[in-house]
Design an enzyme around this catalytic site. Structure first.
Site, short mmCIF file in Angstrom:
data_model
loop_
_atom_site.label_atom_id
_atom_site.label_comp_id
_atom_site.label_asym_id
_atom_site.label_seq_id
_atom_site.Cartn_x
_atom_site.Cartn_y
_atom_site.Cartn_z
CE1 TYR A 278 32.65 16.78 34.38
CE2 TYR A 278 34.44 18.13 33.51
CZ TYR A 278 33.08 17.88 33.68
OH TYR A 278 32.18 18.74 33.14
NE ARG B 241 30.82 15.91 28.70
CZ ARG B 241 30.79 17.20 28.37
NH1 ARG B 241 30.52 18.10 29.28
NH2 ARG B 241 31.02 17.61 27.13
CG HIS C 249 34.26 20.53 28.64
ND1 HIS C 249 34.18 19.28 29.19
CD2 HIS C 249 33.52 21.35 29.43
CE1 HIS C 249 33.42 19.32 30.27
NE2 HIS C 249 33.00 20.56 30.45
CE1 TYR D 17 33.86 23.04 35.27
CE2 TYR D 17 33.78 20.66 35.49
CZ TYR D 17 33.71 21.79 34.70
OH TYR D 17 33.51 21.66 33.36
CG HIS E 215 31.54 25.08 30.63
ND1 HIS E 215 30.38 24.46 30.26
CD2 HIS E 215 32.19 24.21 31.45
CE1 HIS E 215 30.31 23.27 30.83
NE2 HIS E 215 31.40 23.09 31.56
#
Lengths: 240, 190
Positions: A150, A160, A163, A111, A165
């Site tokens: 990640y 995870r 995905h 991110y 959000h």
């Protein structure tokens, strides 16, 4: 409290069914333990305060806000994808003109955020945030890059599943939904406490997008469909 | 036909990227909007009493006349366009965030009874899989005694829903949210 229960003039929203939403205090997801109430929630009959919500006044949408591959001078690395679908209420009615916001990791699973410690490369051509409004029939469309999986520190060797959000407003303060969209067939589902925190199998599947050949554009991008269902008002006797 | 709503999930630790870095709203009412202007400071604590520094708070309220800016609400067209009624922002390292707004008026409930001035609040963060809803009332407002929602809350817990004036700064109000444990805030099942 008889007064509050008489809903003669305002619509009442359907209640969420047990098991179809995540378990608030879900032991395997460690952060839930310190951040969720020990006391039971107090049942609140819906008043005007619950069934209204912010439908105006969001900042304007810019032209490249729904195409995360066009927000920099160069193209981001990774697999270009199209994510599209409709926002409906729980009676199947489209939710038009509502704000959708997304954010995600880049194709390497990183991110663009100061707190992300994952030693994977940042992409100078990818910010990972977008927004759009639904059309009259509730449809929306984003172009982006498929995010990478990640690691996180919840438990040993925790990863995870990839995905995106999603944040959606809808028409009422209580129709507001923030969720995560997953990709079909991810081997990490079985090991992810955030995904597993929703007890109902059918409800869990609602968070997984579907590969869609019709959305897929030849020589350009793979398409995924992700329909979103928000809580809506119960049908009144006047509606067919 | 009824459809199951999409399950909620946590905003995670990087919510700022999509929601508050560029799109915070901390001015719920512009300075020229009619009403008693206040600065509302919210603080969020976890079960250990540690500040929650990665939460997002959203607020929704009526204007000083008790009108919601929403197509389903009575008298919505009388709302000042400079009044949004909505705010959202992230908490800082001390678990705090601030909004500039006006004190809402009493809001109609059913059958002529009214609700005391209040602001609806939703909280999102890592570890919160489905947003928590609560309400902010204003301490010492005489309308609180007759509020139909406060009446649903056990007396000894009502104080957790009260914002208090900051004695050191006029026009400033403080509201603490304790997610779990001692003096745990009342949250509502909506």
């Amino acid at each position: 409290m008889a007064d509050l229960k008489k809903n003669s003039t305002i619509p009442t929203y359907r209640r969420l069914q047990p098991g179809t939403q995540p378990t608030r205090l879900y032991e395997p997801y460690k952060s839930t333990r310190l951040r969720n109430p020990a006391q039971p929630l107090i049942y609140l009959p819906h008043t005007l305060s619950e069934i209204t919500g912010p439908v105006y006044g969001h900042s304007p949408i810019a032209e490249t806000d729904n195409d995360l591959t066009l927000q920099h001078t160069g193209e981001p690395l990774g697999e270009r994808i199209i994510v599209t679908g409709r926002v409906l209420d729980d009676s199947g009615r489209p939710v038009p003109n509502t704000l959708i916001e997304i954010w995600q990791a880049n194709s390497a699973g990183r991110y663009r955020h100061g707190c992300d410690q994952h030693p994977a490369p940042l992409d100078p051509n990818f910010s990972g945030a977008g927004r759009t409004l639904t059309g009259d029939d509730g449809t929306y469309r984003f172009v982006t890059i498929k995010p990478g999986a990640y690691p996180w520190l919840n438990h040993h060797n925790a990863w995870r599943p990839a995905h995106i959000h999603f944040s959606v407003f809808g028409r009422a303060f209580i129709s507001r939904l923030i969720t995560q969209m997953y990709f079909p067939g991810d081997p990490l589902f079985d090991h992810d406490p955030i995904f597993q925190s929703v007890p109902d199998e059918k409800a869990r599947q609602r968070m997984i997008s579907k590969f869609d050949l019709e959305t897929t554009q030849p020589q350009w991008a793979v398409g995924y469909r992700f329909d979103i269902v928000l809580r809506g008002p119960e049908a009144t006797p006047f509606e067919s | 036909m009824e459809h199951i709503p999409t399950p909620s999930s946590t905003v995670g630790p990087f919510l700022h990227l999509g929601l508050t870095e560029k799109h915070s709203i901390t001015h719920i009412a512009a300075p020229n909007v009619k009403g008693e202007h206040i600065i509302l400071r919210c603080r969020v604590f976890d079960a250990d009493g540690s500040p929650v520094n990665d939460a997002m708070i959203e607020l929704w309220q009526a204007d000083s006349e008790g009108r919601y800016r929403h197509p389903d609400a009575p008298r919505a067209n009388e709302c000042d366009p400079a009044f949004l009624g909505f705010g959202r922002t992230a908490t800082d390292e001390k678990g705090c965030c601030e909004f500039e707004t006006i004190k809402p008026g009493a809001v109609p409930a059913q059958d002529g009874i009214s609700q005391a001035p209040h602001i609806s609040l939703a909280i999102y963060s890592r570890g919160i899989l489905l947003q928590l809803y609560t309400r902010i009332y204003f301490a010492a407002d005489s309308a609180n005694e007759h509020d139909p929602v406060l009446a649903l809350v056990p007396k000894e817990r009502r104080s957790t829903l009260m914002a208090h004036p900051d004695s050191s700064r006029s026009g400033h109000w403080l509201f603490d949210i304790r997610l779990r444990g001692e003096n745990e805030t009342v949250f509502f099942d909506v």
